[in-house]
Design a protein around this motif. Structure first.
Motif, PDB file in Angstrom:
ATOM      1  N   ALA A  87      10.546 -13.153 -12.424  1.00 55.12           N
ATOM      2  CA  ALA A  87       9.866 -14.034 -11.221  1.00 55.12           C
ATOM      3  C   ALA A  87       9.684 -12.817 -10.182  1.00 55.12           C
ATOM      4  CB  ALA A  87      11.043 -14.749 -10.464  1.00 55.12           C
ATOM      5  N   TRP A  88      10.564 -11.811  -9.898  1.00 60.22           N
ATOM      6  CA  TRP A  88      10.199 -10.904  -8.884  1.00 60.22           C
ATOM      7  C   TRP A  88       8.880 -10.061  -9.628  1.00 60.22           C
ATOM      8  CZ3 TRP A  88      11.675 -10.667  -4.255  1.00 60.22           C
ATOM      9  CH2 TRP A  88      12.741 -11.405  -3.845  1.00 60.22           C
ATOM     10  N   VAL A  89       8.846  -9.614 -10.794  1.00 64.64           N
ATOM     11  CA  VAL A  89       7.714  -9.106 -11.180  1.00 64.64           C
ATOM     12  C   VAL A  89       6.485  -9.605 -11.004  1.00 64.64           C
ATOM     13  CG1 VAL A  89       6.491  -8.309 -13.240  1.00 64.64           C
ATOM     14  CG2 VAL A  89       8.974  -7.795 -13.091  1.00 64.64           C
ATOM     15  N   SER A  90       6.459 -11.275 -11.118  1.00 66.04           N
ATOM     16  CA  SER A  90       5.602 -11.867 -10.786  1.00 66.04           C
ATOM     17  C   SER A  90       5.166 -11.841  -9.179  1.00 66.04           C
ATOM     18  CB  SER A  90       5.519 -13.292 -11.258  1.00 66.04           C
ATOM     19  OG  SER A  90       5.508 -13.699 -12.585  1.00 66.04           O
ATOM     20  N   TRP A  91       6.183 -12.235  -8.327  1.00 64.72           N
ATOM     21  CA  TRP A  91       5.958 -12.067  -6.865  1.00 64.72           C
ATOM     22  C   TRP A  91       5.410 -10.975  -6.443  1.00 64.72           C
ATOM     23  CZ3 TRP A  91      11.198 -14.650  -6.778  1.00 64.72           C
ATOM     24  CH2 TRP A  91      11.044 -15.913  -6.776  1.00 64.72           C
ATOM     25  N   ILE A  92       6.197  -9.920  -6.588  1.00 58.99           N
ATOM     26  CA  ILE A  92       5.763  -8.457  -6.157  1.00 58.99           C
ATOM     27  C   ILE A  92       4.431  -7.845  -6.856  1.00 58.99           C
ATOM     28  CG2 ILE A  92       6.341  -6.043  -6.184  1.00 58.99           C
ATOM     29  CD1 ILE A  92       9.366  -6.912  -6.352  1.00 58.99           C
ATOM     30  N   GLY A  93       3.923  -8.227  -8.205  1.00 60.31           N
ATOM     31  CA  GLY A  93       2.805  -7.688  -8.494  1.00 60.31           C
ATOM     32  C   GLY A  93       1.773  -8.522  -8.114  1.00 60.31           C
ATOM     33  N   GLY A  94       1.949  -9.950  -8.073  1.00 61.51           N
ATOM     34  CA  GLY A  94       1.100 -10.760  -7.297  1.00 61.51           C
ATOM     35  C   GLY A  94       0.670 -10.251  -6.029  1.00 61.51           C
ATOM     36  N   ALA A  95       1.534 -10.224  -5.182  1.00 59.36           N
ATOM     37  CA  ALA A  95       1.226  -9.728  -3.949  1.00 59.36           C
ATOM     38  C   ALA A  95       0.519  -8.286  -3.823  1.00 59.36           C
ATOM     39  CB  ALA A  95       2.624  -9.534  -2.989  1.00 59.36           C
ATOM     40  N   VAL A  96       1.018  -7.453  -4.722  1.00 55.80           N
ATOM     41  CA  VAL A  96       0.052  -6.185  -4.836  1.00 55.80           C
ATOM     42  C   VAL A  96      -1.336  -6.409  -5.308  1.00 55.80           C
ATOM     43  CG1 VAL A  96      -0.055  -3.922  -5.981  1.00 55.80           C
ATOM     44  CG2 VAL A  96       1.963  -4.689  -5.121  1.00 55.80           C
ATOM     45  N   ALA A  97      -1.490  -7.225  -6.001  1.00 56.26           N
ATOM     46  CA  ALA A  97      -2.911  -7.477  -6.755  1.00 56.26           C
ATOM     47  C   ALA A  97      -3.702  -7.992  -5.561  1.00 56.26           C
ATOM     48  CB  ALA A  97      -2.845  -8.351  -7.953  1.00 56.26           C
ATOM     49  N   VAL A  98      -3.247  -9.081  -4.659  1.00 55.35           N
ATOM     50  CA  VAL A  98      -3.959  -9.718  -3.608  1.00 55.35           C
ATOM     51  C   VAL A  98      -4.290  -8.816  -2.706  1.00 55.35           C
ATOM     52  CG1 VAL A  98      -3.574 -11.278  -1.999  1.00 55.35           C
ATOM     53  CG2 VAL A  98      -3.122 -12.048  -4.214  1.00 55.35           C
ATOM     54  N   ILE A  99      -3.311  -7.754  -2.156  1.00 52.97           N
ATOM     55  CA  ILE A  99      -3.596  -7.017  -1.394  1.00 52.97           C
ATOM     56  C   ILE A  99      -4.674  -5.806  -1.665  1.00 52.97           C
ATOM     57  CG2 ILE A  99      -2.497  -4.873  -0.145  1.00 52.97           C
ATOM     58  CD1 ILE A  99       0.135  -6.524   0.061  1.00 52.97           C
ATOM     59  N   VAL A 100      -4.450  -5.312  -2.837  1.00 53.65           N
ATOM     60  CA  VAL A 100      -5.579  -4.430  -3.351  1.00 53.65           C
ATOM     61  C   VAL A 100      -6.855  -4.942  -3.388  1.00 53.65           C
ATOM     62  CG1 VAL A 100      -3.991  -2.702  -4.352  1.00 53.65           C
ATOM     63  CG2 VAL A 100      -4.895  -4.345  -5.713  1.00 53.65           C
ATOM     64  N   ALA A 101      -7.003  -6.266  -4.088  1.00 50.61           N
ATOM     65  CA  ALA A 101      -8.125  -6.919  -4.015  1.00 50.61           C
ATOM     66  C   ALA A 101      -9.034  -7.218  -2.736  1.00 50.61           C
ATOM     67  CB  ALA A 101      -8.122  -8.253  -5.007  1.00 50.61           C
ATOM     68  N   ALA A 102      -8.153  -7.564  -1.740  1.00 49.13           N
ATOM     69  CA  ALA A 102      -8.423  -7.665  -0.521  1.00 49.13           C
ATOM     70  C   ALA A 102      -9.101  -6.465   0.125  1.00 49.13           C
ATOM     71  CB  ALA A 102      -7.603  -8.311   0.306  1.00 49.13           C
ATOM     72  N   LEU A 103      -8.612  -5.384  -0.040  1.00 47.95           N
ATOM     73  CA  LEU A 103      -8.901  -4.099   0.215  1.00 47.95           C
ATOM     74  C   LEU A 103     -10.198  -3.655  -0.204  1.00 47.95           C
ATOM     75  CD1 LEU A 103      -5.429  -2.089   0.367  1.00 47.95           C
ATOM     76  CD2 LEU A 103      -7.060  -2.909   2.484  1.00 47.95           C
ATOM     77  N   ALA A 104     -10.691  -4.128  -1.591  1.00 47.76           N
ATOM     78  CA  ALA A 104     -11.670  -3.768  -2.294  1.00 47.76           C
ATOM     79  C   ALA A 104     -12.786  -4.598  -2.071  1.00 47.76           C
ATOM     80  CB  ALA A 104     -11.182  -3.831  -3.793  1.00 47.76           C
ATOM     81  N   VAL A 105     -12.818  -5.836  -1.437  1.00 46.88           N
ATOM     82  CA  VAL A 105     -13.808  -6.557  -1.145  1.00 46.88           C
ATOM     83  C   VAL A 105     -14.776  -6.011  -0.203  1.00 46.88           C
ATOM     84  CG1 VAL A 105     -14.469  -8.841  -0.224  1.00 46.88           C
ATOM     85  CG2 VAL A 105     -12.739  -8.782  -1.828  1.00 46.88           C
ATOM     86  N   ARG A 106     -14.406  -5.433   0.913  1.00 47.21           N
ATOM     87  CA  ARG A 106     -15.558  -4.744   1.581  1.00 47.21           C
ATOM     88  C   ARG A 106     -16.498  -3.807   1.135  1.00 47.21           C
ATOM     89  NH1 ARG A 106     -16.661  -6.489   6.045  1.00 47.21           N
ATOM     90  NH2 ARG A 106     -17.035  -5.574   7.999  1.00 47.21           N
ATOM     91  N   PRO A 107     -15.734  -2.996   0.341  1.00 42.76           N
ATOM     92  CA  PRO A 107     -16.567  -1.627  -0.255  1.00 42.76           C
ATOM     93  C   PRO A 107     -17.289  -2.184  -1.312  1.00 42.76           C
ATOM     94  CG  PRO A 107     -13.942  -0.849   0.033  1.00 42.76           C
ATOM     95  CD  PRO A 107     -14.250  -2.482   0.500  1.00 42.76           C
ATOM     96  N   ALA A 108     -17.168  -3.082  -2.055  1.00 43.70           N
ATOM     97  CA  ALA A 108     -17.603  -3.708  -3.154  1.00 43.70           C
ATOM     98  C   ALA A 108     -18.925  -4.537  -2.406  1.00 43.70           C
ATOM     99  CB  ALA A 108     -16.817  -4.959  -3.830  1.00 43.70           C
TER     100      ALA A 108
END
Length: 118
Positions: A87-108
């Motif tokens: 569960a912790w892998v899912s929560w932390i990994g999901g949060a990290v994936a959301v954050i980095v994807a949000a950071l990548a939207v503007r440059p894309a």
């Protein structure tokens, strides 16, 4: 932006890889194995697609959505026990994936706008 150079997408690939590997090596609860394996593989695929074609804004949103799905997967798959490492892998990994994807939207978006003919 060059192909294969965006750190955000490499992080998403890494999160997907960790989720997919943890589906096999950590003690499973509920439906954690299929959730983590499927979402992990899809995150890897989305990250590789974004690395290969950095101007695809829609794929950044797909990557963001997959991160959100990974984050809520413990509740959907019945493995949200606070003592559960998966569960912790899912929560932390999901949060990290959301954050980095949000950071990548503007440059894309910027990359996409530069490649369109005017």
């Amino acid at each position: 932006m060059k192909k294969w150079m965006r750190w955000e997408d490499w992080v998403a690939v890494g999160v997907g890889l960790v989720a997919a590997i943890c589906a096999f090596v950590m003690p499973q609860m509920g439906a954690s194995m299929p959730w983590m394996l499927i979402v992990g593989v899809l995150l890897i695929a989305a990250g590789i697609a974004n690395l290969a074609m950095p101007g695809m804004v829609a794929m950044e949103y797909v990557q963001l959505a997959l991160g959100a799905v990974l984050f809520v997967a413990p509740w959907l798959g019945g493995y949200a026990d606070m003592q559960s490492g998966v569960a912790w892998v899912s929560w932390i990994g999901g949060a990290v994936a959301v954050i980095v994807a949000a950071l990548a939207v503007r440059p894309a978006m910027h990359m996409h706008d530069r490649t369109l003919p005017h």
